[in-house]
Design a protein around this motif. Structure first.
Motif, PDB file in Angstrom:
ATOM      1  N   ILE A  50       0.866  -1.179   0.000  1.00  0.00           N
ATOM      2  CA  ILE A  50       0.000   0.000   0.000  1.00  0.00           C
ATOM      3  C   ILE A  50       0.896   1.220   0.000  1.00  0.00           C
ATOM      4  CG2 ILE A  50      -1.806   1.253   1.214  1.00  0.00           C
ATOM      5  CD1 ILE A  50      -2.640  -1.391   2.505  1.00  0.00           C
ATOM      6  N   MET A  51       0.763   2.058  -1.052  1.00  0.00           N
ATOM      7  CA  MET A  51       1.592   3.242  -1.200  1.00  0.00           C
ATOM      8  C   MET A  51       0.720   4.485  -1.310  1.00  0.00           C
ATOM      9  SD  MET A  51       4.654   2.011  -3.757  1.00  0.00           S
ATOM     10  CE  MET A  51       5.766   3.289  -3.119  1.00  0.00           C
ATOM     11  N   GLY A  52       1.338   5.634  -1.085  1.00  0.00           N
ATOM     12  CA  GLY A  52       0.633   6.900  -1.210  1.00  0.00           C
ATOM     13  C   GLY A  52       1.381   7.978  -0.472  1.00  0.00           C
ATOM     14  N   ALA A  53       1.061   9.205  -0.781  1.00  0.00           N
ATOM     15  CA  ALA A  53       1.696  10.335  -0.107  1.00  0.00           C
ATOM     16  C   ALA A  53       1.286  10.377   1.352  1.00  0.00           C
ATOM     17  CB  ALA A  53       1.304  11.633  -0.809  1.00  0.00           C
ATOM     18  N   SER A  54       2.022  11.140   2.140  1.00  0.00           N
ATOM     19  CA  SER A  54       1.655  11.339   3.539  1.00  0.00           C
ATOM     20  C   SER A  54       0.237  11.900   3.619  1.00  0.00           C
ATOM     21  CB  SER A  54       2.637  12.308   4.198  1.00  0.00           C
ATOM     22  OG  SER A  54       2.283  12.558   5.534  1.00  0.00           O
ATOM     23  N   GLY A  55      -0.599  11.291   4.461  1.00  0.00           N
ATOM     24  CA  GLY A  55      -1.983  11.723   4.590  1.00  0.00           C
ATOM     25  C   GLY A  55      -2.933  11.102   3.600  1.00  0.00           C
ATOM     26  N   SER A  56      -2.443  10.163   2.791  1.00  0.00           N
ATOM     27  CA  SER A  56      -3.301   9.543   1.766  1.00  0.00           C
ATOM     28  C   SER A  56      -4.258   8.509   2.352  1.00  0.00           C
ATOM     29  CB  SER A  56      -2.443   8.891   0.681  1.00  0.00           C
ATOM     30  OG  SER A  56      -1.652   7.846   1.231  1.00  0.00           O
ATOM     31  N   GLY A  57      -3.974   8.038   3.567  1.00  0.00           N
ATOM     32  CA  GLY A  57      -4.862   7.059   4.200  1.00  0.00           C
ATOM     33  C   GLY A  57      -4.292   5.667   4.311  1.00  0.00           C
ATOM     34  N   LYS A  58      -3.018   5.488   3.927  1.00  0.00           N
ATOM     35  CA  LYS A  58      -2.480   4.120   3.878  1.00  0.00           C
ATOM     36  C   LYS A  58      -2.351   3.477   5.264  1.00  0.00           C
ATOM     37  CE  LYS A  58       2.279   5.828   3.161  1.00  0.00           C
ATOM     38  NZ  LYS A  58       1.918   7.272   3.228  1.00  0.00           N
ATOM     39  N   THR A  59      -1.874   4.226   6.252  1.00  0.00           N
ATOM     40  CA  THR A  59      -1.756   3.645   7.588  1.00  0.00           C
ATOM     41  C   THR A  59      -3.135   3.442   8.214  1.00  0.00           C
ATOM     42  OG1 THR A  59       0.454   4.546   7.943  1.00  0.00           O
ATOM     43  CG2 THR A  59      -0.809   3.972   9.903  1.00  0.00           C
ATOM     44  N   THR A  60      -4.053   4.355   7.952  1.00  0.00           N
ATOM     45  CA  THR A  60      -5.428   4.173   8.439  1.00  0.00           C
ATOM     46  C   THR A  60      -6.031   2.907   7.856  1.00  0.00           C
ATOM     47  OG1 THR A  60      -5.756   6.553   8.694  1.00  0.00           O
ATOM     48  CG2 THR A  60      -7.728   5.195   8.549  1.00  0.00           C
ATOM     49  N   LEU A  61      -5.797   2.646   6.575  1.00  0.00           N
ATOM     50  CA  LEU A  61      -6.314   1.436   5.949  1.00  0.00           C
ATOM     51  C   LEU A  61      -5.738   0.204   6.622  1.00  0.00           C
ATOM     52  CD1 LEU A  61      -7.910  -0.078   3.820  1.00  0.00           C
ATOM     53  CD2 LEU A  61      -6.024   0.294   2.209  1.00  0.00           C
ATOM     54  N   LEU A  62      -4.433   0.195   6.877  1.00  0.00           N
ATOM     55  CA  LEU A  62      -3.817  -0.944   7.556  1.00  0.00           C
ATOM     56  C   LEU A  62      -4.439  -1.142   8.934  1.00  0.00           C
ATOM     57  CD1 LEU A  62      -0.113  -1.974   7.645  1.00  0.00           C
ATOM     58  CD2 LEU A  62      -1.335  -1.706   9.799  1.00  0.00           C
ATOM     59  N   HIS A  63      -4.622  -0.068   9.681  1.00  0.00           N
ATOM     60  CA  HIS A  63      -5.169  -0.182  11.038  1.00  0.00           C
ATOM     61  C   HIS A  63      -6.618  -0.658  11.026  1.00  0.00           C
ATOM     62  CE1 HIS A  63      -2.015   2.715  12.983  1.00  0.00           C
ATOM     63  NE2 HIS A  63      -1.514   1.566  12.589  1.00  0.00           N
ATOM     64  N   LEU A 103      -3.369 -12.679  13.679  1.00  0.00           N
ATOM     65  CA  LEU A 103      -2.663 -11.695  12.872  1.00  0.00           C
ATOM     66  C   LEU A 103      -1.255 -11.498  13.403  1.00  0.00           C
ATOM     67  CD1 LEU A 103      -5.523  -9.024  12.598  1.00  0.00           C
ATOM     68  CD2 LEU A 103      -5.007 -10.875  10.998  1.00  0.00           C
ATOM     69  N   GLY A 104      -0.372 -11.029  12.528  1.00  0.00           N
ATOM     70  CA  GLY A 104       0.994 -10.707  12.927  1.00  0.00           C
ATOM     71  C   GLY A 104       1.316  -9.286  12.524  1.00  0.00           C
ATOM     72  N   PHE A 105       2.255  -8.652  13.253  1.00  0.00           N
ATOM     73  CA  PHE A 105       2.573  -7.244  13.017  1.00  0.00           C
ATOM     74  C   PHE A 105       4.080  -7.031  13.039  1.00  0.00           C
ATOM     75  CE2 PHE A 105      -1.630  -7.470  14.809  1.00  0.00           C
ATOM     76  CZ  PHE A 105      -2.368  -6.602  14.009  1.00  0.00           C
ATOM     77  N   VAL A 106       4.570  -6.260  12.060  1.00  0.00           N
ATOM     78  CA  VAL A 106       5.965  -5.839  12.016  1.00  0.00           C
ATOM     79  C   VAL A 106       5.961  -4.343  11.720  1.00  0.00           C
ATOM     80  CG1 VAL A 106       8.209  -6.117  10.917  1.00  0.00           C
ATOM     81  CG2 VAL A 106       6.681  -8.088  11.121  1.00  0.00           C
ATOM     82  N   PHE A 107       6.467  -3.545  12.668  1.00  0.00           N
ATOM     83  CA  PHE A 107       6.464  -2.096  12.515  1.00  0.00           C
ATOM     84  C   PHE A 107       7.875  -1.579  12.246  1.00  0.00           C
ATOM     85  CE2 PHE A 107       2.764  -3.096  15.147  1.00  0.00           C
ATOM     86  CZ  PHE A 107       1.768  -2.499  14.404  1.00  0.00           C
ATOM     87  N   GLN A 108       7.964  -0.298  11.888  1.00  0.00           N
ATOM     88  CA  GLN A 108       9.259   0.276  11.513  1.00  0.00           C
ATOM     89  C   GLN A 108      10.290   0.129  12.626  1.00  0.00           C
ATOM     90  OE1 GLN A 108       9.083   4.206   9.815  1.00  0.00           O
ATOM     91  NE2 GLN A 108      11.219   4.649  10.230  1.00  0.00           N
ATOM     92  N   GLN A 109       9.886   0.360  13.854  1.00  0.00           N
ATOM     93  CA  GLN A 109      10.806   0.251  14.979  1.00  0.00           C
ATOM     94  C   GLN A 109      10.678  -1.083  15.711  1.00  0.00           C
ATOM     95  OE1 GLN A 109      13.108   2.420  15.306  1.00  0.00           O
ATOM     96  NE2 GLN A 109      12.281   3.919  13.864  1.00  0.00           N
ATOM     97  N   VAL A 181      -0.092 -11.098   7.888  1.00  0.00           N
ATOM     98  CA  VAL A 181       0.912 -10.289   8.580  1.00  0.00           C
ATOM     99  C   VAL A 181       0.844  -8.873   8.029  1.00  0.00           C
ATOM    100  CG1 VAL A 181       3.385  -9.944   8.991  1.00  0.00           C
ATOM    101  CG2 VAL A 181       2.422 -12.252   9.035  1.00  0.00           C
ATOM    102  N   PHE A 182       0.765  -7.903   8.934  1.00  0.00           N
ATOM    103  CA  PHE A 182       0.744  -6.488   8.567  1.00  0.00           C
ATOM    104  C   PHE A 182       2.102  -5.879   8.891  1.00  0.00           C
ATOM    105  CE2 PHE A 182      -3.651  -7.584   9.499  1.00  0.00           C
ATOM    106  CZ  PHE A 182      -4.332  -7.017   8.419  1.00  0.00           C
TER     107      PHE A 182
END
Length: 248
Positions: A50-63, A103-109, A181-182
């Motif tokens: 899932i790609m898009g500019a900042s504020g495009s909704g990509k992280t909201t969609l994942l959540h 579900l599984g989760f891998v975040f940036q940090q 996995v997200f």
């Protein structure tokens, strides 16, 4: 508990029903729509970027897909081990249990616990699900070994490199047998060589089991290694692209 299997899973390439689907997903924050009627399906053996500019909704969609937040409108359906579940109709405690077990989760940090060792971090969700400590840690050690971390089980997170820590996060995401996995910018804090290695580990660990991966990323090289890319703009899907094969 699911044991790591290095062999490709033929089911990953067979036509199948979606593991995860969202229909008419809408989420607004005041007058701003983070999602404005998104439809999405994720099938076994798929890696969806899932790609898009900042504020495009990509992280909201994942959540929303992961049941971390609920949509204002629309439905999220997950095929669990016991059948289809309408995620957005579940109570928060039920969604928490679903995230922990399905579900599984891998975040940036990574969001690993620094006071725990690598094997304890991976074993923790298994223990929360009721597995005895010894069995959970033995299974966690298998996953760490499968991801190239044999001999590092007793190291704390601060004693690992960034790439090694992300492999611990991948092992934790896989140890419960998560069917989806997200990953939210899983390589964002890594150099290019380490990023490629981590992405290889993430794809191999997930897709070879016939499971699915959903990745939010700003990196076109990460997206190019997925089977499909979805681009969002102002909370809407504006483009979808499919590659012929996953580049591992």
């Amino acid at each position: 508990m699911h044991t790591p299997d290095p062999r490709p899973d033929a089911s990953a390439h067979a036509p199948s029903a979606p593991l995860l689907s969202g229909r008419g997903l809408t989420k607004a924050y005041g007058p701003t729509y983070a999602l404005a009627g998104v439809d999405i399906e994720v099938r076994p053996g798929e890696a969806v970027a899932i790609m898009g500019a900042s504020g495009s909704g990509k992280t909201t969609l994942l959540h929303v897909l992961a049941g971390i937040i609920t949509p204002d409108a629309g439905t999220v359906t997950l095929q669990t081990r016991t059948g289809a579940r309408l995620v957005n109709d579940l109570r928060e405690s039920e969604r928490s249990k679903l995230r922990r077990e399905e579900l599984g989760f891998v975040f940036q940090q990574g969001l690993l616990l620094p006071e725990l060792t690598a094997v304890e971090n991976v074993a923790l969700p298994l223990m929360l699900a009721g597995h005895p400590r010894e069995a959970a840690q033995a299974h966690a050690a298998q996953w760490l070994a499968a991801l190239g971390l044999a001999g590092m089980e007793d190291r704390r997170i601060g004693q690992l490199s960034g790439g090694q820590a992300q492999r611990v996060a991948i092992a934790r995401a896989q140890a419960t047998g998560a069917r989806v996995v997200f990953a939210d910018e899983p390589t964002g804090a890594l150099d290019s060589a380490t990023s490629a290695d981590v992405m290889t580990a993430l794809l191999d660990a997930t897709l070879r089991q016939g499971h699915a991966l959903v990745v939010v990323t700003h990196d076109p090289q990460v997206a190019a290694r997925c089977t499909r890319t979805i681009r969002l703009s102002d909370g809407r899907i504006v483009q979808g692209e499919r590659t012929t094969a996953v580049a591992r």
